[in-house]
Design a protein around this motif. Structure first.
Motif, short mmCIF file in Angstrom:
data_model
loop_
_atom_site.label_atom_id
_atom_site.label_comp_id
_atom_site.label_asym_id
_atom_site.label_seq_id
_atom_site.Cartn_x
_atom_site.Cartn_y
_atom_site.Cartn_z
N PHE A 15 -63.96 30.18 -1.76
CA PHE A 15 -63.36 29.11 -2.57
C PHE A 15 -61.88 29.36 -2.84
N LEU A 16 -61.44 30.61 -2.66
CA LEU A 16 -60.03 30.93 -2.90
C LEU A 16 -59.12 29.99 -2.12
N LEU A 17 -59.45 29.70 -0.86
CA LEU A 17 -58.58 28.87 -0.02
C LEU A 17 -58.47 27.44 -0.54
N PRO A 18 -59.58 26.71 -0.79
CA PRO A 18 -59.41 25.36 -1.33
C PRO A 18 -58.75 25.35 -2.70
N PHE A 19 -59.00 26.38 -3.50
CA PHE A 19 -58.33 26.46 -4.80
C PHE A 19 -56.81 26.54 -4.61
N LEU A 20 -56.37 27.43 -3.74
CA LEU A 20 -54.93 27.59 -3.50
C LEU A 20 -54.32 26.31 -2.93
N ALA A 21 -55.05 25.68 -2.01
CA ALA A 21 -54.54 24.44 -1.42
C ALA A 21 -54.43 23.33 -2.45
N ALA A 22 -55.38 23.31 -3.39
CA ALA A 22 -55.38 22.24 -4.39
C ALA A 22 -54.25 22.39 -5.39
N VAL A 23 -53.92 23.64 -5.77
CA VAL A 23 -52.93 23.84 -6.83
C VAL A 23 -51.52 24.05 -6.28
N TYR A 24 -51.38 24.27 -4.98
CA TYR A 24 -50.05 24.55 -4.44
C TYR A 24 -49.02 23.46 -4.75
N PRO A 25 -49.32 22.16 -4.56
CA PRO A 25 -48.29 21.16 -4.88
C PRO A 25 -47.78 21.24 -6.32
N ALA A 26 -48.67 21.58 -7.26
CA ALA A 26 -48.23 21.71 -8.65
C ALA A 26 -47.27 22.88 -8.79
N ARG A 44 -51.98 22.48 -17.10
CA ARG A 44 -52.82 21.28 -17.10
C ARG A 44 -53.14 20.83 -15.67
N ALA A 45 -52.13 20.86 -14.81
CA ALA A 45 -52.32 20.46 -13.41
C ALA A 45 -53.23 21.44 -12.68
N ILE A 46 -53.07 22.75 -12.93
CA ILE A 46 -53.91 23.75 -12.27
C ILE A 46 -55.38 23.54 -12.62
N VAL A 47 -55.66 23.30 -13.89
CA VAL A 47 -57.04 23.08 -14.31
C VAL A 47 -57.63 21.86 -13.62
N PHE A 48 -56.86 20.76 -13.61
CA PHE A 48 -57.38 19.53 -13.02
C PHE A 48 -57.64 19.69 -11.52
N TYR A 49 -56.67 20.24 -10.80
CA TYR A 49 -56.83 20.32 -9.34
C TYR A 49 -57.83 21.40 -8.94
N SER A 50 -58.07 22.36 -9.81
CA SER A 50 -59.16 23.30 -9.56
C SER A 50 -60.50 22.57 -9.55
#
Length: 497
Positions: A15-26, A44-50
């Motif tokens: 799950f590390l990879l999708p987590f990193l991909a999701a939060v990178y734009p923030a 706030r953005a990290i929590v949401f995109y996680s």
């Protein structure tokens, strides 16, 4: 470690990879704008995109039954997820074919699903190699942005709170100084551009209003730059600072606006101080420290509620990140910080001349984001559709509304003033209409010199305005006022000095 623990770890580790991909734009956007933003927005953005990454990963794991492959497929889907808004906007600008969310988004999702399905079915050995390489690459990108963010956040934490010098009771009792109002309308064009470029007859009615209330008008006054913080730091300290709003000077502007020479000096003269500053809202410079004053309109329940109630899932940084993604279609991602803007303006109109919490003599500093983007009001103060807010063709309507706001502010101040001690009112803009890209059409053939031509009107009863020129340098605003009120001998400066 028992077998169940290993199974859980085998599910969680990929799950590390999708987590990193999701939060990178923030992280990317915050890293580029950390001096202007608050760390709470990033969290706030990290929590949401996680949560977004979790949902996508779980769904693809259920479909593929293998964690590493599901993680890689989630990465691919998240690439499509985070680029939808950007691709959609680019397609609109190309104007080759009709682009609508209801047709473009399903097509984009189908592409995302197709590519994700291909990745989901890659062999296990190759999938592990892909996962490692992608995880390393995205981790490195995020670490790079964290390295940029950390010193900025440390600098914010190290800023010490400052307090304006207290005036003595004797000083307060002995002086009979007038109240001073410094009212700044952001991006309010000077009158010459309004006449010659916009052919706006309403400015002459506004000038007549100012004349009838004994204002001197410097119609040829120009700002020394088109940057708000630079201009406010310059005028509130009657000192020309280096220009302009790059990372090199931003902290200097922050410090000299928040703890400025004008308010410190007036405090020493026995003045109470109050501030209504819209530059600190999420739309402008939320990382700007509040201006040190005895009273802030931001502490009033009515204005605080307007800010609090305006935010739902996203603050403005969240809106910015979301609008690059598939979330662009959801109304909840639209800029809710605007909903309280009009309420705060109306509150200020009714309250500015009668601030019970601040004793006279008082200095009240007001900085309104009018007629600055977003161009959300028509000339009657009605709210326009959101898609028009970046369109410079609607600047004129908001400008006319801003003139009406200015009239009401002045009328309220004068109606509540002590006739034995009439107030000083400084009415200015920080810069003119800059015609910069706010995501909509720009003004055509707009002269460069008009971008710095500003509003400058001065109500100072008893002052011989024949001494003033039509091209007053705004850096001299407070030297002129202080020299008259307090018999100071502050030298006047030319732009750039």
């Amino acid at each position: 470690m028992n077998s169940s623990d290993k199974t859980i770890l085998q599910f969680i580790k990929p799950f590390l990879l999708p987590f990193l991909a999701a939060v990178y734009p923030a992280f990317f956007h915050y890293g580029n704008n950390s001096r202007l933003l608050l760390i709470q927005s990033l969290i706030r953005a990290i929590v949401f995109y996680s949560l977004v990454a979790t949902v996508i990963y779980v769904v693809l794991f259920i479909l593929g039954k293998r964690a590493i492959e599901a993680a890689n497929a989630s990465f691919v889907f998240l690439i499509f997820f985070h680029t939808y808004g950007t691709v959609y906007d680019y397609s609109l600008r190309l104007d080759i074919f009709q682009v609508e969310h209801y047709t473009f988004l399903p097509f984009y999702i189908l592409l995302a699903m197709q590519f994700s399905w291909w990745i989901l079915n890659i062999s296990p050995s190759r999938s592990v190699s892909i996962w490692k390489n992608l995880s390393f690459t995205v981790s490195a990108l995020i670490i790079f942005n964290i390295i940029k963010i950390i010193p900025v956040e440390i600098n914010k934490l190290e800023k010490s709170d400052v307090v304006l010098p207290s005036a003595t009771t004797a000083n307060l009792a002995a002086q009979n100084y007038p109240d001073i109002y410094f009212i700044v309308f952001d991006e309010f064009s000077g009158f010459e551009p309004m006449r010659k470029y916009w052919h706006n007859p309403n400015v002459d009615d506004f000038i007549q209003f100012l004349d009838s209330h004994d204002f001197f008008i410097a119609e040829q006054s120009h700002s020394s730059s088109i940057y708000s913080l630079h201009q406010m730091a310059t005028r509130l300290n009657y000192e020309e600072f280096p220009c302009c709003e790059s990372g090199e000077y931003l902290e200097t502007y922050y410090e000299n606006v928040s703890y400025n020479k004008v308010m410190r000096y007036l405090k020493s003269r026995g003045y109470s101080t109050a501030v209504f500053e819209e530059l600190t809202i999420p739309r402008a410079y939320p990382a700007l420290d509040p201006i040190v004053a005895d009273y802030s309109f931001a502490d009033v329940p009515e204005t605080r509620m307007a800010i609090t109630n305006s935010e739902t899932i996203f603050d403005e940084f969240g809106v910015f990140v979301a609008n690059g993604s598939m979330l662009k279609i959801i109304p909840a991602t639209h800029d809710k910080t605007l909903s309280g803007h009009r309420d705060k303006i109306l509150y200020l109109i009714n309250k500015i001349g009668d601030v019970d919490q601040v004793s006279s003599p008082k200095f009240i500093y007001v900085h309104l984001l009018l007629p600055h983007f977003p161009f959300m009001f028509d000339e009657n103060g009605n709210v326009l559709d959101e898609e028009l807010h970046g369109n410079w063709n609607y600047y004129l309507g908001q400008y006319n509304y801003s003139m009406e706001v200015a009239k009401k502010l002045i009328e309220n101040i004068l109606a509540n003033a002590d006739p034995e001690r009439p107030p000083v009112i400084i009415l200015q803009s920080d810069h003119g209409a800059r015609n910069i890209d706010y995501g909509g059409p720009l003004l055509e053939n707009f002269p460069e010199e008009y971008k710095t031509q500003i509003l400058f009107a001065l109500h100072m009863p008893g002052y011989d305005t024949s001494k003033l020129s039509q091209d007053i340098e705004p850096i001299n605003t407070f030297p002129i006022v202080f020299n008259y009120l307090f018999d100071d001998d502050l030298p006047l400066k030319e732009q750039g000095q």
